[in-house]
Structures are given as C-alpha cells and as structure tokens.
Design a protein around this motif. Structure first.
Motif, PDB file in Angstrom:
ATOM      1  N   ARG A   1      99.196  21.761  -7.135  1.00  0.00           N
ATOM      2  CA  ARG A   1      97.791  22.231  -7.396  1.00  0.00           C
ATOM      3  C   ARG A   1      97.438  23.455  -6.419  1.00  0.00           C
ATOM      4  O   ARG A   1      96.536  24.066  -6.782  1.00  0.00           O
ATOM      5  CB  ARG A   1      97.179  20.916  -6.882  1.00  0.00           C
TER       6      ARG A   1
ATOM      7  N   PRO B   1      98.504   9.078 -10.699  1.00  0.00           N
ATOM      8  CA  PRO B   1      98.564  10.427 -10.573  1.00  0.00           C
ATOM      9  C   PRO B   1      99.487  11.021  -9.512  1.00  0.00           C
ATOM     10  O   PRO B   1      99.461  10.697  -8.448  1.00  0.00           O
ATOM     11  CB  PRO B   1      97.257  10.878 -10.528  1.00  0.00           C
TER      12      PRO B   1
ATOM     13  N   LEU C   1      92.775   4.629  -4.572  1.00  0.00           N
ATOM     14  CA  LEU C   1      91.643   5.548  -4.974  1.00  0.00           C
ATOM     15  C   LEU C   1      90.304   4.645  -4.655  1.00  0.00           C
ATOM     16  O   LEU C   1      89.406   5.306  -4.927  1.00  0.00           O
ATOM     17  CB  LEU C   1      91.892   5.872  -6.307  1.00  0.00           C
TER      18      LEU C   1
ATOM     19  N   CYS D   1     100.079  11.584  -3.293  1.00  0.00           N
ATOM     20  CA  CYS D   1     100.049  12.992  -2.677  1.00  0.00           C
ATOM     21  C   CYS D   1     101.214  13.664  -1.979  1.00  0.00           C
ATOM     22  O   CYS D   1     101.769  12.884  -1.193  1.00  0.00           O
ATOM     23  CB  CYS D   1      98.660  12.902  -1.772  1.00  0.00           C
TER      24      CYS D   1
ATOM     25  N   LEU E   1      92.983  15.295  -3.096  1.00  0.00           N
ATOM     26  CA  LEU E   1      92.040  14.444  -3.789  1.00  0.00           C
ATOM     27  C   LEU E   1      90.564  14.887  -3.842  1.00  0.00           C
ATOM     28  O   LEU E   1      89.757  14.242  -4.578  1.00  0.00           O
ATOM     29  CB  LEU E   1      92.130  13.066  -2.755  1.00  0.00           C
TER      30      LEU E   1
ATOM     31  N   LEU F   1      99.659  14.450  -7.347  1.00  0.00           N
ATOM     32  CA  LEU F   1      98.865  15.515  -6.571  1.00  0.00           C
ATOM     33  C   LEU F   1      99.918  16.148  -5.761  1.00  0.00           C
ATOM     34  O   LEU F   1     100.456  15.626  -4.700  1.00  0.00           O
ATOM     35  CB  LEU F   1      97.616  15.165  -6.019  1.00  0.00           C
TER      36      LEU F   1
ATOM     37  N   GLN G   1      88.601  17.027  -5.199  1.00  0.00           N
ATOM     38  CA  GLN G   1      87.992  17.589  -6.417  1.00  0.00           C
ATOM     39  C   GLN G   1      87.636  16.451  -7.345  1.00  0.00           C
ATOM     40  O   GLN G   1      86.779  15.975  -7.967  1.00  0.00           O
ATOM     41  CB  GLN G   1      88.895  18.784  -7.033  1.00  0.00           C
ATOM     42  N   GLU G   2      88.827  15.787  -7.729  1.00  0.00           N
ATOM     43  CA  GLU G   2      88.899  14.692  -8.562  1.00  0.00           C
ATOM     44  C   GLU G   2      88.401  13.215  -7.958  1.00  0.00           C
ATOM     45  O   GLU G   2      87.985  12.411  -8.947  1.00  0.00           O
ATOM     46  CB  GLU G   2      90.126  14.468  -9.367  1.00  0.00           C
ATOM     47  N   HIS G   3      88.723  12.865  -6.865  1.00  0.00           N
ATOM     48  CA  HIS G   3      88.605  11.663  -6.233  1.00  0.00           C
ATOM     49  C   HIS G   3      87.631  11.934  -4.745  1.00  0.00           C
ATOM     50  O   HIS G   3      88.323  11.526  -4.018  1.00  0.00           O
ATOM     51  CB  HIS G   3      89.669  10.910  -6.054  1.00  0.00           C
TER      52      HIS G   3
END
Length: 436
Positions: A220, A58, A21, A6, A419, A60, A421-423
């Motif tokens: 994002r 990933p 994660l 991030c 994080l 972000l 939304q996806e995690h």
C-alpha cells in the motif's frame, strides 16, 4: 470480517500484526527474516501463516525492502521550493538522496544520476509566479539520460507545458498540485500521494523483490509513510501533539504530528513553513551502519562521550549483526542510542535557517520510542533514553513540558497507518493502546 493482517516487509525482518477491526486490539504478532535473496513473498506469507488469520481477513502491506524509496528533489530556490519539495518527499516516506536548487547544468545532471534516485520530484515557483526555471529543468531532464519517473509538483500555470516537455521522451510523469502554491503555504499532500503512487507502480516492481507482480499489488505504501500516518492518527486520537523517535541500524528517523491551535492556525511565519506532519531522516545516526557518525555528531553537539564508547561503535560498525551480550556492551549500546535520539530530535526541531522559529513541540503529549534497541532493552533503560529528550533544555528546541514517554514495543504505529484510510476507528483504538 472481524480482523485484518498488517505486515511490514523491511530490509532485514518482515513483521506482522493481526488486529481486531472492532476493538483495535492486537490479536497476535509474528516476525520472520525478510527473504530478499529469493522472493519476499515467502517470508511475508510465513508471517501471515504464523498469525493464523482467516482467508477472508484483509492483508495490508507496507515495505522498505530493497532500500526503500530513494528520491531526488529538483527545485528553484534552495530555501523556498527546493526545501518544500524536500519536506514533501520525507513526508511520503522517501529517503531524499539528492537536492538541486536553480537551473540544472550538465554537472548537476551528472550529480543527480550519481545519486541513483528511484523518483525525481520536480518543483519550482509559486502558482502564477516565475516558471522559467521549472521549464528549463523539465527540458534538461527530458534530454538527460535519466530514466526514472518524475513527479511534477511546481507552478500550476506551467504544469501542462512541463508535462508535454517531459513526455516527449516517453518519460513517466505524474503531475501533482504545487508543494508551495503561495509564499508561506506548504501543501505536500498531493505530491505525497503522487510519490506513493509512483513508488507502488514503478519502484516496488522494479527492485525485483519478487518473481511476479503479486507483491507490488499487495504493498500500500512505503513503511516510513505508513509510520508517519500512524503518528498522525496517534495525535488525532489523543488530542495531543505527538513525537516519535525510531532508532535504527542505518538511520534514526523522527516523526511529529502537531494539532493546530490558537494563533498557529492563522499566522504564517516562514516563507517555506514546516508542515504540520513532518519526518526527518538522519543517515549519520544509526546503531550499526553509521555508529561512528553518532559519536562525530555528539562531539559537534558538545555532548559527552565515554572513553569505551568509540571502540564499541567501531566494533559494531564492522559487524552489523553483532548484538550486545555483556553488561558493559549493553551500557555502550544504550548510550549510543541515547546520543542518536537526542541529536536526531534536535535536528528535527531546530530552525532550518537563522531567524526561523523552532518546531513547536512544547505541547507534545506523547513521546514514543521505536526501534530494536528500545524494544529489546530493559524498560527502565528505554525510559531513561526517552527521558533524555524531555530534559534536553540546552538543545535549542522547545522541550515538551507535559509529555508522557513510552516505547512502541508491539510495533503498532505502522499498522495504524495502514488501517487509517479504510478502518479509521480501529486505527485510532490501536494507537490509544500506546497510552496505557
């Protein structure tokens, strides 16, 4: 995939966290000066390399580089739809640089142009209500020499007509749900998403922060939008209302997230109510660019200012890169931060208009501080600054009576927002680390 990177690309520094994660644990942190003068990707990828993540992790990214997102709000009534639009813009991470209420005149358009917004948020009327002013303002904007994109979030009954009016001049228009669909109901979520979309598609690339399109594809959301999302995650994860004060060099930002309970779930008290998740930006309360504004505001609030604080504020305003080196300078630095925090929270929490209720912060369970001055200060001094908020019983707002104060020293709230939304489990675990 077991970790994520991030990164927050700020105007001055690019900061990154490597997050597990599965557990939400911080595996590493890094910071580099933001390479605005050349290409922001240079500094971004230097931070990624410092974190040592795998190529599969990933990435972000959020950003406030290049001044972030500048928003103008054009509404119907100052205390109703214009105010609702203003609050929706702040929740989207924007700095609201101009607000106009009523029918746009030629002078109004000139003032709007002079404010140099990146995006215009056009609002007005409740669904099924008066749409004349919204149509008029859409026509004015269509014919004006202002090329910035428009997010349309007014009376739904006039949406199609206003989109047609605005697009006659090939203007970019993004329609959204009405920010005030009914009197007493504010609904900023759709407008917030639309503003975010315009920011990513039109603003990030337009600021020429990078030579190619890659950076715009990585970002994002705006950094304040990510932090507000992180504050919301913190409140949900702990089951308690949350309040965050970010003391910066140019502004002091205040974020709060309230969990509806009891009568607050059903009762509507205001024509244009404050949203459950809110952010305010105080552009005259900064530790460097607007240090003098802090002292001016303190005098208006009748807060005591020591004799040596004004010369110090003047010196740092003239040298924004200055860092305190002596005990006397540190004393002034911390006092300046305390005043900025107290005044900013008062403004965030007090009623906007006479007769309104203050923001319901009595049940806040966690008060968090952020910003360089708090992260670099002695922990006891940082706690003292935040403690001033919890004892501000004469400030005109409901002071939390059972809150725990702390500093986001690891700078995790922006990462939790990225994080979320996806995690979501990793985001929640990351914010819970702030309570230990």
């Amino acid at each position: 995939m077991s970790d994520a990177i991030c990164v927050d690309v700020g105007s001055t520094f690019t900061k990154g966290l490597r997050v597990d994660l599965d557990s939400g644990a911080v595996l590493g942190s890094a910071a580099r000066p933001t390479t605005v003068a050349t290409d922001v990707l240079t500094g971004l990828y230097a931070v990624v390399a410092d974190l040592g993540a795998s190529a599969a992790a990933p990435l972000l990214v959020c950003s406030s580089a290049g001044g972030g997102l500048r928003l103008a709000v054009v509404g119907f009534e100052e205390s109703v739809t214009a105010l609702a639009g203003y609050r929706a813009g702040l929740s989207a991470g924007a700095r609201v640089v101009h607000v106009n209420a009523g029918r746009l005149t030629g002078a109004d358009v000139a003032a709007l142009r002079a404010a140099r917004p990146d995006v215009i948020l056009l609002v007005g009327g409740t669904d099924g209500g008066n749409a004349d002013v919204l149509r008029h303002n859409a026509s004015r904007l269509a014919n004006a020499r202002v090329a910035m994109p428009v997010v349309l979030a007014g009376n739904a009954d006039a949406r199609v007509e206003c989109v047609e009016i605005l697009t006659r001049t090939r203007r970019t228009v993004v329609p959204a749900d009405n920010v005030l669909p009914r009197i007493g109901e504010i609904a900023p979520e759709s407008a917030r998403a639309a503003i975010r979309s315009v920011f990513l598609t039109h603003v990030i690339g337009g600021k020429k922060l990078s030579r190619g399109p890659e950076f715009a594809g990585l970002v994002r959301r705006a950094t304040p939008d990510a932090v507000l999302q992180g504050v919301e995650v913190l409140a949900a994860a702990t089951g308690r209302d949350a309040l965050v004060v970010d003391i910066g060099g140019a502004t002091t930002d205040v974020y709060s997230a309230l969990i509806p309970s009891g009568e607050d779930v059903e009762i509507v008290r205001d024509v244009s109510p404050t949203p459950r998740v809110a952010r305010t930006v105080e552009a005259d309360l900064g530790m460097r660019w607007s240090a003098g504004g802090v002292l001016d505001a303190a005098e208006r609030e009748r807060l005591p200012v020591t004799d040596d604080l004004r010369p110090y504020a003047e010196s740092v305003a003239n040298d924004i890169a200055h860092l305190p080196t002596s005990p006397a300078e540190w004393k002034c630095e911390l006092e300046l931060a305390r005043l900025a925090a107290v005044i900013a929270v008062r403004r965030h929490a007090r009623p906007v208009r006479p007769g309104q209720a203050p923001r319901a912060l009595r049940d806040v369970g966690r008060v968090m501080g952020s910003g360089g001055v708090l992260r670099h200060a002695d922990p006891a001094a940082a706690r003292e600054i935040l403690g001033a908020l919890l004892t501000d019983h004469g400030g005109g707002w409901p002071v939390p009576d059972r809150a725990v104060a702390g500093v986001d020293t690891a700078y995790v709230l922006f990462a939790a927002g990225l994080l979320a939304q996806e995690h979501p489990r990793a985001a929640a675990a990351l914010t819970c680390s702030l309570t230990h």
